[in-house]
Scaffold this motif. Structure first.
Motif, PDB file in Angstrom:
ATOM      1  N   ILE A   1     -17.055 -14.371  77.936  1.00  8.82           N
ATOM      2  CA  ILE A   1     -16.494 -13.108  78.437  1.00  8.82           C
ATOM      3  C   ILE A   1     -15.025 -12.983  78.046  1.00  8.82           C
ATOM      4  CG2 ILE A   1     -15.899 -11.820  80.540  1.00  8.82           C
ATOM      5  CD1 ILE A   1     -18.899 -11.814  79.866  1.00  8.82           C
ATOM      6  N   ALA A   2     -14.242 -14.045  78.195  1.00 11.84           N
ATOM      7  CA  ALA A   2     -12.818 -14.007  77.852  1.00 11.84           C
ATOM      8  C   ALA A   2     -12.621 -13.771  76.354  1.00 11.84           C
ATOM      9  CB  ALA A   2     -12.141 -15.307  78.278  1.00 11.84           C
ATOM     10  N   VAL A   3     -13.418 -14.430  75.539  1.00 12.83           N
ATOM     11  CA  VAL A   3     -13.305 -14.251  74.083  1.00 12.83           C
ATOM     12  C   VAL A   3     -13.733 -12.839  73.681  1.00 12.83           C
ATOM     13  CG1 VAL A   3     -14.242 -15.022  71.849  1.00 12.83           C
ATOM     14  CG2 VAL A   3     -13.498 -16.706  73.540  1.00 12.83           C
ATOM     15  N   LEU A   4     -14.802 -12.324  74.282  1.00 12.07           N
ATOM     16  CA  LEU A   4     -15.224 -10.941  73.999  1.00 12.07           C
ATOM     17  C   LEU A   4     -14.127  -9.939  74.353  1.00 12.07           C
ATOM     18  CD1 LEU A   4     -18.964 -10.795  75.147  1.00 12.07           C
ATOM     19  CD2 LEU A   4     -18.073 -10.556  72.825  1.00 12.07           C
ATOM     20  N   HIS A   5     -13.478 -10.152  75.472  1.00 17.52           N
ATOM     21  CA  HIS A   5     -12.390  -9.262  75.870  1.00 17.52           C
ATOM     22  C   HIS A   5     -11.264  -9.310  74.853  1.00 17.52           C
ATOM     23  CE1 HIS A   5      -8.793  -7.930  78.031  1.00 17.52           C
ATOM     24  NE2 HIS A   5      -9.630  -7.099  78.621  1.00 17.52           N
ATOM     25  N   ARG A   6     -10.894 -10.501  74.441  1.00 17.38           N
ATOM     26  CA  ARG A   6      -9.819 -10.675  73.456  1.00 17.38           C
ATOM     27  C   ARG A   6     -10.191 -10.008  72.133  1.00 17.38           C
ATOM     28  NH1 ARG A   6      -4.833 -13.427  73.754  1.00 17.38           N
ATOM     29  NH2 ARG A   6      -4.011 -13.506  71.663  1.00 17.38           N
ATOM     30  N   LEU A   7     -11.426 -10.225  71.670  1.00 15.75           N
ATOM     31  CA  LEU A   7     -11.875  -9.614  70.419  1.00 15.75           C
ATOM     32  C   LEU A   7     -11.932  -8.088  70.522  1.00 15.75           C
ATOM     33  CD1 LEU A   7     -14.720 -12.068  69.324  1.00 15.75           C
ATOM     34  CD2 LEU A   7     -12.479 -11.748  68.234  1.00 15.75           C
ATOM     35  N   GLY A   8     -12.432  -7.598  71.644  1.00 18.98           N
ATOM     36  CA  GLY A   8     -12.494  -6.147  71.840  1.00 18.98           C
ATOM     37  C   GLY A   8     -11.111  -5.520  71.809  1.00 18.98           C
ATOM     38  N   ALA A   9     -10.156  -6.148  72.478  1.00 24.38           N
ATOM     39  CA  ALA A   9      -8.787  -5.634  72.474  1.00 24.38           C
ATOM     40  C   ALA A   9      -8.197  -5.693  71.068  1.00 24.38           C
ATOM     41  CB  ALA A   9      -7.924  -6.431  73.453  1.00 24.38           C
ATOM     42  N   TRP A  10      -8.462  -6.777  70.361  1.00 27.03           N
ATOM     43  CA  TRP A  10      -7.935  -6.933  69.007  1.00 27.03           C
ATOM     44  C   TRP A  10      -8.537  -5.896  68.061  1.00 27.03           C
ATOM     45  CZ3 TRP A  10     -10.073  -9.276  64.362  1.00 27.03           C
ATOM     46  CH2 TRP A  10      -9.110  -9.482  63.376  1.00 27.03           C
ATOM     47  N   PHE A  11      -9.870  -5.735  68.087  1.00 22.86           N
ATOM     48  CA  PHE A  11     -10.506  -4.730  67.237  1.00 22.86           C
ATOM     49  C   PHE A  11     -10.044  -3.320  67.624  1.00 22.86           C
ATOM     50  CE2 PHE A  11     -14.011  -7.899  66.348  1.00 22.86           C
ATOM     51  CZ  PHE A  11     -13.672  -8.061  65.015  1.00 22.86           C
ATOM     52  N   GLY A  12      -9.771  -3.111  68.901  1.00 18.03           N
ATOM     53  CA  GLY A  12      -9.272  -1.812  69.355  1.00 18.03           C
ATOM     54  C   GLY A  12      -7.910  -1.469  68.780  1.00 18.03           C
ATOM     55  N   THR A  13      -7.110  -2.479  68.450  1.00 18.11           N
ATOM     56  CA  THR A  13      -5.818  -2.205  67.816  1.00 18.11           C
ATOM     57  C   THR A  13      -5.973  -1.944  66.325  1.00 18.11           C
ATOM     58  OG1 THR A  13      -5.341  -4.537  67.358  1.00 18.11           O
ATOM     59  CG2 THR A  13      -4.579  -3.656  69.475  1.00 18.11           C
ATOM     60  N   LEU A  14      -7.040  -2.441  65.728  1.00 18.31           N
ATOM     61  CA  LEU A  14      -7.267  -2.251  64.290  1.00 18.31           C
ATOM     62  C   LEU A  14      -7.942  -0.922  63.977  1.00 18.31           C
ATOM     63  CD1 LEU A  14      -8.531  -5.827  63.309  1.00 18.31           C
ATOM     64  CD2 LEU A  14      -6.224  -4.882  63.071  1.00 18.31           C
ATOM     65  N   ASP A  15      -8.815  -0.476  64.865  1.00 11.67           N
ATOM     66  CA  ASP A  15      -9.576   0.752  64.646  1.00 11.67           C
ATOM     67  C   ASP A  15      -9.406   1.661  65.857  1.00 11.67           C
ATOM     68  OD1 ASP A  15     -11.721   2.688  64.682  1.00 11.67           O
ATOM     69  OD2 ASP A  15     -12.771   1.475  63.196  1.00 11.67           O
ATOM     70  N   LEU A  16      -8.719   2.778  65.672  1.00 12.58           N
ATOM     71  CA  LEU A  16      -8.418   3.675  66.792  1.00 12.58           C
ATOM     72  C   LEU A  16      -9.682   4.254  67.435  1.00 12.58           C
ATOM     73  CD1 LEU A  16      -5.281   5.556  65.440  1.00 12.58           C
ATOM     74  CD2 LEU A  16      -5.394   3.625  67.036  1.00 12.58           C
ATOM     75  N   ARG A  17     -10.704   4.535  66.631  1.00 11.41           N
ATOM     76  CA  ARG A  17     -11.945   5.069  67.210  1.00 11.41           C
ATOM     77  C   ARG A  17     -12.634   4.029  68.094  1.00 11.41           C
ATOM     78  NH1 ARG A  17     -14.476   7.282  61.828  1.00 11.41           N
ATOM     79  NH2 ARG A  17     -13.659   5.250  61.352  1.00 11.41           N
ATOM     80  N   PHE A  18     -12.659   2.784  67.633  1.00 15.39           N
ATOM     81  CA  PHE A  18     -13.239   1.723  68.444  1.00 15.39           C
ATOM     82  C   PHE A  18     -12.405   1.524  69.707  1.00 15.39           C
ATOM     83  CE2 PHE A  18     -13.727  -2.766  69.676  1.00 15.39           C
ATOM     84  CZ  PHE A  18     -15.082  -2.785  69.892  1.00 15.39           C
ATOM     85  N   GLY A  19     -11.095   1.554  69.557  1.00 15.79           N
ATOM     86  CA  GLY A  19     -10.202   1.428  70.716  1.00 15.79           C
ATOM     87  C   GLY A  19     -10.466   2.512  71.744  1.00 15.79           C
ATOM     88  N   ALA A  20     -10.635   3.751  71.259  1.00 19.60           N
ATOM     89  CA  ALA A  20     -10.924   4.868  72.174  1.00 19.60           C
ATOM     90  C   ALA A  20     -12.282   4.692  72.841  1.00 19.60           C
ATOM     91  CB  ALA A  20     -10.862   6.189  71.417  1.00 19.60           C
ATOM     92  N   LEU A  21     -13.236   4.142  72.101  1.00 21.22           N
ATOM     93  CA  LEU A  21     -14.575   3.932  72.654  1.00 21.22           C
ATOM     94  C   LEU A  21     -14.559   2.937  73.805  1.00 21.22           C
ATOM     95  CD1 LEU A  21     -17.690   4.362  72.385  1.00 21.22           C
ATOM     96  CD2 LEU A  21     -17.660   2.366  70.881  1.00 21.22           C
ATOM     97  N   ILE A  22     -13.865   1.809  73.641  1.00 21.66           N
ATOM     98  CA  ILE A  22     -13.901   0.790  74.689  1.00 21.66           C
ATOM     99  C   ILE A  22     -12.812   0.971  75.737  1.00 21.66           C
ATOM    100  CG2 ILE A  22     -15.032  -0.921  73.226  1.00 21.66           C
ATOM    101  CD1 ILE A  22     -12.319  -2.362  73.059  1.00 21.66           C
ATOM    102  N   LYS A  23     -11.697   1.588  75.364  1.00 14.80           N
ATOM    103  CA  LYS A  23     -10.590   1.729  76.313  1.00 14.80           C
ATOM    104  C   LYS A  23     -10.507   3.125  76.914  1.00 14.80           C
ATOM    105  CE  LYS A  23      -7.993  -1.441  73.448  1.00 14.80           C
ATOM    106  NZ  LYS A  23      -6.878  -1.517  72.511  1.00 14.80           N
TER     107      LYS A  23
END
Length: 164
Positions: free
Chosen positions: A80-102
């Motif tokens: 869970i902690a690693v998934l959160h870290r990866l999700g946050a990291w990918f969210g900074t790389l791709d704005l659409r993905f960031g908007a989807l999860i955040k």
């Protein structure tokens, strides 16, 4: 192995000392997991960030009370902690993905008008918006306000008009 069993107990029947020792170990592990997840897991308070707090609490509590085996519980919490870290990291790389999860901000007021459809979407009434305006901007009307937003963390923010 016998010493560990005596210290930490086995299954769901532990003494006060055994459960306390489990709690100390889980506390340290949780600190490490939150370091893996990153500071934003407690700083941002978006739904994406709240997930880690809820899940880690639910998962790791099982190790303290002995409801689940220790190693699989710690492994699940680490995932869970690693998934959160990866999700946050990918969210900074791709704005659409960031908007989807955040999520994204929702405009509640702009160009001198309340955005009633957006307010309904954000579940914010006019009373809520005015209360937030009074609380954060210390004014009672929108004369000095350019725009208002429901931010991804649920807070309402205001932008003042430029004084020319």
């Amino acid at each position: 192995m016998e010493t560990l069993t005596q210290l930490f107990g086995e299954g769901e029947n532990q003494t006060v000392l055994q459960m306390s020792l489990r709690a100390v170990v889980i506390f340290v592990i949780t600190l490490l997991l939150l370091r893996i997840a990153g500071r934003r897991s407690f700083g941002m308070k978006s739904p994406f960030d709240n997930i880690i707090v809820i899940l880690l609490g639910a998962i790791l509590s099982r190790a303290v009370v002995g409801a689940s085996e220790f190693l699989p519980t710690i492994t699940a919490a680490t995932v869970i902690a690693v998934l959160h870290r990866l999700g946050a990291w990918f969210g900074t790389l791709d704005l659409r993905f960031g908007a989807l999860i955040k999520g994204t901000k929702i405009v509640l007021f702009r160009d001198g008008k309340l955005e009633h459809e957006n307010m309904r979407r954000a579940l914010v009434s006019e009373s809520d918006l005015y209360a937030s305006l009074r609380s954060s901007m210390h004014v009672e009307d929108f004369e000095t306000i350019e725009s208002a937003y429901m931010e991804i963390n649920g807070q309402i923010s205001f932008v003042k008009k430029n004084s020319k």
